[in-house]
Design a protein around this motif. Sequence first.
Motif, PDB file in Angstrom:
ATOM      1  N   UNK A  58      37.846  53.171  52.814  1.00 29.21           N
ATOM      2  CA  UNK A  58      37.550  53.963  51.623  1.00 29.21           C
ATOM      3  C   UNK A  58      36.096  53.711  51.220  1.00 29.21           C
ATOM      4  N   UNK A  59      35.274  54.743  51.074  1.00 31.78           N
ATOM      5  CA  UNK A  59      33.857  54.540  50.725  1.00 31.78           C
ATOM      6  C   UNK A  59      33.658  53.718  49.459  1.00 31.78           C
ATOM      7  N   UNK A  60      34.607  53.801  48.521  1.00 30.42           N
ATOM      8  CA  UNK A  60      34.486  53.038  47.276  1.00 30.42           C
ATOM      9  C   UNK A  60      34.687  51.540  47.514  1.00 30.42           C
ATOM     10  N   UNK A  61      35.340  51.172  48.628  1.00 32.38           N
ATOM     11  CA  UNK A  61      35.670  49.770  48.907  1.00 32.38           C
ATOM     12  C   UNK A  61      34.931  49.211  50.123  1.00 32.38           C
ATOM     13  N   UNK A  62      34.171  50.056  50.825  1.00 34.38           N
ATOM     14  CA  UNK A  62      33.522  49.600  52.056  1.00 34.38           C
ATOM     15  C   UNK A  62      32.481  48.529  51.738  1.00 34.38           C
ATOM     16  N   UNK A  63      32.425  47.488  52.586  1.00 32.11           N
ATOM     17  CA  UNK A  63      31.589  46.328  52.313  1.00 32.11           C
ATOM     18  C   UNK A  63      30.491  46.156  53.353  1.00 32.11           C
ATOM     19  N   UNK A 105      47.186  33.825  36.062  1.00 35.21           N
ATOM     20  CA  UNK A 105      46.030  34.440  36.733  1.00 35.21           C
ATOM     21  C   UNK A 105      46.343  34.884  38.160  1.00 35.21           C
ATOM     22  N   UNK A 106      47.265  34.195  38.821  1.00 34.32           N
ATOM     23  CA  UNK A 106      47.607  34.572  40.191  1.00 34.32           C
ATOM     24  C   UNK A 106      48.231  35.970  40.234  1.00 34.32           C
ATOM     25  N   UNK A 107      49.192  36.218  39.348  1.00 29.68           N
ATOM     26  CA  UNK A 107      49.870  37.515  39.329  1.00 29.68           C
ATOM     27  C   UNK A 107      48.914  38.641  38.963  1.00 29.68           C
ATOM     28  N   UNK A 108      48.081  38.417  37.943  1.00 29.66           N
ATOM     29  CA  UNK A 108      47.107  39.442  37.546  1.00 29.66           C
ATOM     30  C   UNK A 108      46.121  39.708  38.678  1.00 29.66           C
ATOM     31  N   UNK A 109      45.687  38.645  39.350  1.00 30.46           N
ATOM     32  CA  UNK A 109      44.745  38.795  40.449  1.00 30.46           C
ATOM     33  C   UNK A 109      45.304  39.624  41.586  1.00 30.46           C
ATOM     34  N   UNK A 110      46.550  39.369  41.951  1.00 29.61           N
ATOM     35  CA  UNK A 110      47.165  40.143  43.033  1.00 29.61           C
ATOM     36  C   UNK A 110      47.379  41.601  42.636  1.00 29.61           C
ATOM     37  N   UNK A 111      47.670  41.840  41.366  1.00 30.05           N
ATOM     38  CA  UNK A 111      47.814  43.227  40.907  1.00 30.05           C
ATOM     39  C   UNK A 111      46.490  43.977  41.045  1.00 30.05           C
ATOM     40  N   UNK A 112      45.380  43.303  40.729  1.00 35.58           N
ATOM     41  CA  UNK A 112      44.066  43.925  40.869  1.00 35.58           C
ATOM     42  C   UNK A 112      43.737  44.189  42.337  1.00 35.58           C
ATOM     43  N   UNK A 119      34.936  47.930  44.167  1.00 37.89           N
ATOM     44  CA  UNK A 119      34.625  46.551  44.549  1.00 37.89           C
ATOM     45  C   UNK A 119      34.825  45.579  43.398  1.00 37.89           C
ATOM     46  N   UNK A 120      34.568  46.012  42.160  1.00 35.12           N
ATOM     47  CA  UNK A 120      34.720  45.127  41.008  1.00 35.12           C
ATOM     48  C   UNK A 120      36.158  44.627  40.883  1.00 35.12           C
ATOM     49  N   UNK A 121      37.127  45.497  41.134  1.00 40.52           N
ATOM     50  CA  UNK A 121      38.528  45.079  41.065  1.00 40.52           C
ATOM     51  C   UNK A 121      38.852  44.084  42.177  1.00 40.52           C
ATOM     52  N   UNK A 122      38.286  44.282  43.352  1.00 39.00           N
ATOM     53  CA  UNK A 122      38.503  43.336  44.447  1.00 39.00           C
ATOM     54  C   UNK A 122      37.927  41.962  44.099  1.00 39.00           C
TER      55      UNK A 122
END
Length: 501
Positions: A58-63, A105-112, A119-122
């Motif tokens: 996905x262009x929005x997620x490409x690194x 924080x683990x659960x919230x992190x995996x949801x993101x 990329x900010x969400x990743x």
Amino acid sequence: MGEETPLLRRRSTKSDSKISNFRLFLAVFSAVLGNFSFGYSLVYPSPVLPKLKSPDADPRLRMDTEAAAWFGSIYTLGAAAGGLGAMLLNDMVGRKMSIMMSAVPLTIGYMLLGGAVNLAMLYAGRFLTGVAGGMTAASIPVYISEISHKAVRGALGSCPQITAVFGALALYSLGLVVPWRWLAIAGEVPAVLMVVLLLFMPSSPRRLLSMGQEQRAEKALRWLRGSQYDVRSELNAIQHSINTQTKVTLAQLATPLFYRPIIISVVMRFLQQMTGITPILVYLEPIFAKSQVSLAPKYDAAIVGLVRLFSVIIAASLMDKVGRKALLYTSSMLMFLSTLTLTMISHNTSCPPGPAPPNLTALDYPTHSDIGNTLVHSPASLLPLISTVVFIFGYAMGWGPITWLLMSEVLPLVARGVASGLCVTVSWLTAFILTHAFTHLVDSYGLYVPYLCFMVVCVLCLLFNAVCIPETRKRSLEEIENYFRTGRTFTIRRAQSVQSH
């Protein structure tokens, strides 16, 4: 000579023989589910980065190189923050509650991570799962050491490392068949199970006694040891240790009882990370692609995961038989020999980096067909895999589990919560710098320079073990404290005990 006796020798063997370990093992299992999540989340980029760096992403997620470096390393910044948080939480709400709180924080992190659209969400997801990892890394070893008795403390002390390896192996295995977003969703399952089980587990008897809650401490210890065990002698020994402690002052930190175990713990965690274990695990599949191993990188990663599991199980079985120092010597030598081999291989095969196409890095994957076309399937082409397996085997035999165990054994009770958080923070800050720099070093110099640095650190590990680390096998936590108090012996003089009352 007769005036010296081991601190806990007065405990009868008859009482010891009546210990039931079933509930203790259940409590340890409940806690180390947090380490399973830690191992799983730490190596999450290994199968995910190839997908996010491919032209089809996905262009929005490409690194590109910098984005991949941050995605791999920002986890360790979160872990450092989690370690700092654990410094406060361990003493404010207790070890058990700190472990349970890591699930938030683990659960919230995996949801993101699972629902990321940019990329900010990743990055945020990786950071939050790192926070959880830092909290569990600072809390679980201390909790286990404080609920265990010395006959099994060494083996149980290696359980956090074993379950972390299980978590990494689960990630590598699921990565063969599960889409990367679903890998994040699957990571939430052990965290939920951990919270449910820990609700029914006792708090640390040692901490309860330090808070003056004698009845709760006795009830917790009796639950852990079984109804046939006389808990009085163990409670008295713990209480004696607490009575000889006061709040830590700056002047006390200058005494050997405090600064020696803290320095040993901090330096061990620093050296543990400087061996390169974190960047190697985080970038395992890209490293194998760069090394041009004849097997597909994802299968190489799964093989390494199996070897890690096998080696930590061996270490757990030997921990209370051959001792900590012998395993650390073996670990250091195996890591040195493997990094020496990897340094020579990468030096002979490396070439000056040329200009790279956009969005590609030195840690990008060649396709499997490219590998088949460019490699001769000879034993030499498997040498990087074999050397990496030996490195992982050596690390998991000693510097992996024993560093965690010794931290929980040697730190003084009164400073254990804060000091363990400090150790974890130093460890993960080191890991962040190393993991972030690794991608750029490989881009500029190939694998040769990182491997050369790791080889030098393995020599330092060998020397530090020889000079600074005490042997704690078959020693109670109170005897270990006395070793640092006196600077020469694990035993307590009767006269010394009398004066303390």
